[in-house]
Design a protein around this motif. Sequence first.
Motif, PDB file in Angstrom:
ATOM      1  N   LYS A 216       0.911  -1.204   0.086  1.00  0.00           N
ATOM      2  CA  LYS A 216      -0.064  -0.036   0.236  1.00  0.00           C
ATOM      3  C   LYS A 216       0.651   1.257  -0.102  1.00  0.00           C
ATOM      4  CE  LYS A 216      -3.727  -2.492   0.296  1.00  0.00           C
ATOM      5  NZ  LYS A 216      -4.669  -2.673  -0.819  1.00  0.00           N
ATOM      6  N   LYS A 217       2.039   1.171  -0.387  1.00  0.00           N
ATOM      7  CA  LYS A 217       2.903   2.203  -0.469  1.00  0.00           C
ATOM      8  C   LYS A 217       3.821   2.337  -1.527  1.00  0.00           C
ATOM      9  CE  LYS A 217       3.533   2.053   4.663  1.00  0.00           C
ATOM     10  NZ  LYS A 217       4.410   1.757   5.638  1.00  0.00           N
ATOM     11  N   PRO A 218       3.225   2.636  -2.804  1.00  0.00           N
ATOM     12  CA  PRO A 218       3.992   2.432  -4.108  1.00  0.00           C
ATOM     13  C   PRO A 218       5.230   3.313  -4.161  1.00  0.00           C
ATOM     14  CG  PRO A 218       1.966   3.485  -4.219  1.00  0.00           C
ATOM     15  CD  PRO A 218       1.836   3.005  -2.970  1.00  0.00           C
ATOM     16  N   LYS A 219       5.157   4.448  -3.362  1.00  0.00           N
ATOM     17  CA  LYS A 219       6.379   5.563  -3.249  1.00  0.00           C
ATOM     18  C   LYS A 219       7.570   4.793  -2.768  1.00  0.00           C
ATOM     19  CE  LYS A 219       5.523   7.277   1.389  1.00  0.00           C
ATOM     20  NZ  LYS A 219       5.323   8.286   2.406  1.00  0.00           N
ATOM     21  N   TYR A 220       7.619   3.956  -2.023  1.00  0.00           N
ATOM     22  CA  TYR A 220       8.981   3.182  -1.423  1.00  0.00           C
ATOM     23  C   TYR A 220       9.240   2.373  -2.899  1.00  0.00           C
ATOM     24  CZ  TYR A 220       8.210   4.971   3.114  1.00  0.00           C
ATOM     25  OH  TYR A 220       7.652   5.660   4.087  1.00  0.00           O
ATOM     26  N   LEU A 221       8.448   1.791  -3.767  1.00  0.00           N
ATOM     27  CA  LEU A 221       9.021   0.986  -4.569  1.00  0.00           C
ATOM     28  C   LEU A 221       9.621   2.229  -5.979  1.00  0.00           C
ATOM     29  CD1 LEU A 221       9.627  -1.749  -6.229  1.00  0.00           C
ATOM     30  CD2 LEU A 221       7.037  -1.600  -7.103  1.00  0.00           C
ATOM     31  N   ILE A 222       8.967   3.103  -5.794  1.00  0.00           N
ATOM     32  CA  ILE A 222       9.582   4.046  -6.815  1.00  0.00           C
ATOM     33  C   ILE A 222      10.763   4.639  -6.334  1.00  0.00           C
ATOM     34  CG2 ILE A 222       9.271   6.579  -7.600  1.00  0.00           C
ATOM     35  CD1 ILE A 222       6.184   6.057  -7.540  1.00  0.00           C
ATOM     36  N   SER A 223      10.891   5.000  -4.955  1.00  0.00           N
ATOM     37  CA  SER A 223      12.190   5.083  -4.319  1.00  0.00           C
ATOM     38  C   SER A 223      13.356   4.306  -4.672  1.00  0.00           C
ATOM     39  CB  SER A 223      11.995   5.553  -3.106  1.00  0.00           C
ATOM     40  OG  SER A 223      13.519   5.921  -2.306  1.00  0.00           O
ATOM     41  N   ALA A 224      12.820   2.885  -4.620  1.00  0.00           N
ATOM     42  CA  ALA A 224      13.885   1.805  -4.417  1.00  0.00           C
ATOM     43  C   ALA A 224      14.309   1.548  -5.853  1.00  0.00           C
ATOM     44  CB  ALA A 224      13.161   0.572  -4.018  1.00  0.00           C
ATOM     45  N   LEU A 225      13.606   1.573  -6.956  1.00  0.00           N
ATOM     46  CA  LEU A 225      13.903   1.577  -8.299  1.00  0.00           C
ATOM     47  C   LEU A 225      14.672   2.654  -8.823  1.00  0.00           C
ATOM     48  CD1 LEU A 225      10.219   0.478  -9.841  1.00  0.00           C
ATOM     49  CD2 LEU A 225      12.253  -0.786  -9.294  1.00  0.00           C
ATOM     50  N   THR A 226      14.262   3.657  -8.430  1.00  0.00           N
ATOM     51  CA  THR A 226      15.446   4.946  -8.734  1.00  0.00           C
ATOM     52  C   THR A 226      16.778   4.867  -8.303  1.00  0.00           C
ATOM     53  OG1 THR A 226      13.306   6.591  -8.653  1.00  0.00           O
ATOM     54  CG2 THR A 226      15.577   7.424  -8.509  1.00  0.00           C
ATOM     55  N   LYS A 227      17.031   4.486  -6.828  1.00  0.00           N
ATOM     56  CA  LYS A 227      18.175   4.247  -6.194  1.00  0.00           C
ATOM     57  C   LYS A 227      19.086   3.132  -6.855  1.00  0.00           C
ATOM     58  CE  LYS A 227      17.489   5.626  -1.450  1.00  0.00           C
ATOM     59  NZ  LYS A 227      17.540   5.288   0.017  1.00  0.00           N
ATOM     60  N   ILE A 228      18.191   1.918  -7.183  1.00  0.00           N
ATOM     61  CA  ILE A 228      18.789   0.665  -7.691  1.00  0.00           C
ATOM     62  C   ILE A 228      19.495   1.238  -9.312  1.00  0.00           C
ATOM     63  CG2 ILE A 228      18.406  -1.351  -8.792  1.00  0.00           C
ATOM     64  CD1 ILE A 228      16.258  -1.769  -6.505  1.00  0.00           C
ATOM     65  N   SER A 229      18.522   1.847 -10.064  1.00  0.00           N
ATOM     66  CA  SER A 229      18.875   2.352 -11.329  1.00  0.00           C
ATOM     67  C   SER A 229      20.030   3.469 -11.419  1.00  0.00           C
ATOM     68  CB  SER A 229      17.870   3.199 -12.215  1.00  0.00           C
ATOM     69  OG  SER A 229      17.971   3.581 -13.324  1.00  0.00           O
ATOM     70  N   SER A 230      20.071   4.004 -10.391  1.00  0.00           N
ATOM     71  CA  SER A 230      21.467   5.063 -10.413  1.00  0.00           C
ATOM     72  C   SER A 230      22.732   4.333  -9.914  1.00  0.00           C
ATOM     73  CB  SER A 230      21.121   5.874  -9.281  1.00  0.00           C
ATOM     74  OG  SER A 230      22.082   7.148  -9.288  1.00  0.00           O
ATOM     75  N   ALA A 231      22.328   3.542  -8.762  1.00  0.00           N
ATOM     76  CA  ALA A 231      23.802   3.006  -8.295  1.00  0.00           C
ATOM     77  C   ALA A 231      24.331   1.559  -9.218  1.00  0.00           C
ATOM     78  CB  ALA A 231      23.269   2.362  -6.978  1.00  0.00           C
ATOM     79  N   GLY A 232      22.937   1.344  -9.801  1.00  0.00           N
ATOM     80  CA  GLY A 232      23.304  -0.118 -10.755  1.00  0.00           C
ATOM     81  C   GLY A 232      24.191   0.630 -11.761  1.00  0.00           C
TER      82      GLY A 232
END
Length: 280
Positions: A216-232
Motif C-alpha cells: 500500500k506504499k508505491p512511493k517506496y517502490l519508486i524510491s527503491a527503483l530510482t536508487k537501484i537504477s542510479s547505483a546499478g
Amino acid sequence: MPQTQNKMRTFILFSVLLGIFLAVGSLWGTFGMLTALIFALLLNFASYWYSDKVVLAIYRAKIVSKKESPRLYRVVEKLANKAKLPMPKVAIMKSSNPNAFATGRNKENATVCATTGILDLLDNNELEAVFAHELGHINNRDILVSTISATLAGAIMILGRLAWFMSLGRNSRQGGNALGFLLTMFLAPVAAMIVQLAISRDREYGADIFGASLTKKPKYLISALTKISSAGSRHPMRLGNQASAHMFILNPFRAQRLAGLFSTHPPLAERVKRLEGLSL
C-alpha cells in the motif's frame, strides 16, 4: 483493474506468439511443428524444473537462515504472511550491484535472492517494496509464464534455423512458398523474440502492481527503483549474462539503457508513472 488489464495484455501477447508459431509451423506440416515444439520444450523444461538450483549456482548465491540474515528474512517472512504465500527460501549473493530476483518452479518451491549491494543501499521500507515485487513474480507464476513463452519462441527459432540449413541445400528452392520460406528464416524468429520480450516487460508491470498493492506504499517502490537504477549504472554486475537479465528487478548488466523493443524490462520512467497512477 490494473492487474486485470495487465493479465489481458499478457494473454494477447501469448496469442500473438502462438499465432506466429502456427503460421510458421503450417509451412512445415504437423510433424515439423511438433518436432520443433518438443525439442524446445525439452530445452526449457530442465531450466524450469531446476530453475532455483541453476540460478543460485550461476550467481553463487547462498541460502541463508533467519539467524544469518535476520533483517532480510523478517522482511520476506512478513510479506509472505501478508500475501498468504508459502515462505520462500531466502538467499544472498555477493555483488555491489543493488538487485534482487525470485526463482523457483511454483509457490511451494520458490526462492528470493538479494545482492549485498541492495541490502547496503535500501532502507527497510524500500527493501520491503522490492521483495513485495519479487513475491508478485512468485504469486503470478512468472517463471512458468516465461518458460512457456521461451518454449514457443524457441520452437519458432528452431524452425527458422531449419529453414536456414535447408536454404543451403541444392533443392531448397524447389517448390514451396518462397515468401513463406524467407519469413520463416528471418522475420518470424525476430518477431517471436520481440513478443517474448514484451511478455517479460508485461510481467514486470504485473509484479510492480502486486508489490505496491501488498504494501500500500508505491512511493517506496519508486524510491527503491530510482536508487537501484542510479547505483546499478555505477556498479554493473560482472557475474552472469544478459540471458538471465529478465529475472532481476532491474537489468543488472546495462542499467536500463535498452528501453525499446529488445529490452527485458520496461523503461524506468514508465514504471514510475504507472506506480504513481495507482489508486490503492
